[in-house]
Design an enzyme around this catalytic site. Structure first.
Site, PDB file in Angstrom:
ATOM      1  CE  LYS A 107      -4.316  -1.941   1.671  1.00 53.72           C
ATOM      2  NZ  LYS A 107      -3.941  -3.351   1.985  1.00 53.72           N
TER       3      LYS A 107
HETATM    4  C1  LIG Z   1      -4.638  -4.487   1.380  1.00 52.98           C
HETATM    5  C2  LIG Z   1      -3.873  -5.755   1.368  1.00 52.98           C
HETATM    6  C3  LIG Z   1      -4.209  -6.815   0.483  1.00 52.98           C
HETATM    7  C4  LIG Z   1      -5.393  -6.755  -0.430  1.00 52.98           C
HETATM    8  O1  LIG Z   1      -5.236  -5.832  -1.468  1.00 52.98           O
HETATM    9  P1  LIG Z   1      -6.523  -5.306  -2.279  1.00 52.98           P
HETATM   10  O2  LIG Z   1      -5.996  -4.266  -3.203  1.00 52.98           O
HETATM   11  O3  LIG Z   1      -7.470  -4.736  -1.248  1.00 52.98           O
HETATM   12  O4  LIG Z   1      -7.113  -6.468  -2.985  1.00 52.98           O
HETATM   13  C5  LIG Z   1      -3.390  -7.932   0.473  1.00 52.98           C
HETATM   14  N1  LIG Z   1      -2.332  -8.045   1.308  1.00 52.98           N
HETATM   15  C6  LIG Z   1      -1.987  -7.063   2.165  1.00 52.98           C
HETATM   16  C7  LIG Z   1      -0.811  -7.250   3.056  1.00 52.98           C
HETATM   17  C8  LIG Z   1      -2.740  -5.882   2.226  1.00 52.98           C
HETATM   18  O5  LIG Z   1      -2.385  -4.926   3.109  1.00 52.98           O
END
Ligand SMILES: *Cc1c(COP(=O)(O)O)cnc(C)c1O
Length: 437
Positions: A107
């Site tokens: 993220k």
């Molecule tokens: C947010 C997140 C996901 C999922 O990603 P999306 O874009 O919501 O599908 C997977 N793994 C981790 C560690 C995350 O923080």
């Protein structure tokens, strides 16, 4: 370049507008009005093309008419002092590690680009912004890190007291400067409700330039397309047959960004939508019925989503046509026992720790390969978080714990600073007005 709502193609805004609005006026999500045409660039990229070069080139198309070349370079340089790494585990399987940024999760790519783009827009128009966001843990630290020390911006993170892990709390509360951590005596739902009511409060909105940085923001989604392109450039010369990306998914933002890159000309054979027991999308791909439901708790908790918000964006790409979506996206479901088994086995075979989310992706890639007898395909699993962030699950699986990366160790060593608050709008208003009005 213009951006439109998923619910109304005539509701058009520019990138800056989409960034500061967050959600479209009609409740839809912003998407690019048309597909970029980048095939000839993709043909020219190779393993020597840097991540920043790719990010700069694609951003220039996306910000065309709004930000000049110098501005695009500044945004990319400020956003990405870190980059992805590609690790092969043999047999046509590799992990695209996206957790070498400031909060050690993928993220960071989205939050960091959003923050750098906002800073560029705010500085050039001499505006200010107060970013208000609620977190259950992970998203908040990516947002806080991304906006830390950015000019013309303050960031306020609301988190539920006692309900985030000690390390997550340190990540949120030790930055200081323009980052204010509000420790709410309540649940994550209380935090979200408070943020929503703050945005609806006309007095607050008049007094403060409130804006959001939540996960449906276009400015967070777009930059996630860059690493699919970079990974393709890395593979390109050695690619024998098909190339699949396997994406551990919750809200399906990450997968949507990959699908956009494919629409822009990236030669990808298909995407594997890997989920835990929260399997709404794999079920849809199998049956044609889309049935959101309450989420269930699993080891890969950042993927515990029962009603994925980005499904609406995916549907637009495939013209709401189930058969069309099934030519490109393939569902695989992995349970908690398989998740643990995969973490244990990959550690044994490769001395490599996987976080539970990445493990779901890894297992899904193996299942998909067996089911379809894809002996020579390259499958690239997106590694979404550093294993040290999920120490308890990794230890449960392997009996060992990975070391904290330096950024997390530093946060853990610092002193916590938070403002404790009751879950009431008047308390939140008071704090915000005192600090920022
Ligand atoms: C947010 C997140 C996901 C999922 O990603 P999306 O874009 O919501 O599908 C997977 N793994 C981790 C560690 C995350 O923080």
């Amino acid at each position: 370049m213009k951006y439109v709502s998923t619910r109304n193609p005539s509701l058009k805004v520019d990138f800056q507008e989409a960034l500061f609005q967050g959600l479209a006026g009609d409740g839809g999500l912003f998407i690019p009005e048309e597909d970029l045409k980048l095939q000839q660039h993709f043909r020219a990229f190779d393993k020597h093309t840097s991540f920043q070069e790719i990010a700069t080139l694609v951003s220039a198309y996306l910000l065309k008419g709004e930000v000049d070349a110098g501005g695009v370079q500044r945004i990319v340089k400020n956003a990405f002092p870190f980059q992805p790494r590609l690790v092969s585990t043999g047999e046509g399987l590799s992990v695209l590690e996206l957790f070498h940024g400031p909060s050690s999760a993928f993220k960071d790519f989205g939050a960091s680009f959003l923050a750098a783009a906002m800073e560029e827009f705010l500085q050039s128009s001499d505006r200010r912004a107060v970013i208000l966001t609620a977190t259950s843990g992970d998203t908040g630290s990516a947002v806080a890190q991304a906006f830390h020390n950015k000019k013309n911006v303050d960031v306020v993170i609301l988190y539920p007291s006692g309900r985030v892990s000690p390390l997550q709390e340190k990540q949120l509360t030790t930055l200081g400067g323009n980052v204010l951590a509000l420790e709410v005596e309540g649940s994550f739902d209380d935090c979200q409700r408070l943020v929503k009511s703050a945005f609806l409060d006309s007095d607050l909105r008049k007094a403060l330039p409130l804006t959001s940085a939540n996960s449906i923001s276009l400015g967070r989604l777009i930059p996630q397309s860059f690493y699919y392109i970079w990974a393709f450039a890395q593979f390109k010369e050695s690619l024998e047959e098909e190339l699949f990306f396997c994406v551990p998914s919750g809200n399906f933002g990450n997968l949507t960004a990959g699908v956009w890159a494919w629409k822009w000309g990236l030669p990808v054979t298909g995407f594997i939508a890997a989920t835990n027991a929260n399997d709404v999308v794999p079920r849809y791909l199998e049956t044609g019925n889309y049935q959101p439901k309450p989420s269930v708790a699993t080891y890969s908790n950042a993927m515990d989503v029962g009603s994925p918000s980005n499904f609406e964006r995916l549907e637009v790409v495939f013209q709401k046509n189930w058969n069309l979506m099934r030519t490109m996206i393939f569902g695989e479901v992995v349970n908690d026992a398989q998740t643990l088994e995969t973490i244990r086995r990959v550690y044994q075979d490769h001395k490599m720790f996987l976080c539970p989310h990445t493990a779901v992706g890894y297992k899904a890639a193996e299942l998909f390969r067996q089911r379809n007898r894809l002996d020579h395909a390259q499958i690239c699993v997106l590694g979404t978080a550093h294993p040290a962030k999920f120490l308890d699950v990794v230890e449960l699986a392997t009996g060992k714990g990975p070391e904290l990366p330096p950024n997390l160790a530093l946060a853990a060593s610092k002193e916590k600073h938070s403002v404790v608050m009751k879950p009431a709008l008047e308390d939140l208003s008071k704090v915000l007005l005192e600090r920022f009005a």
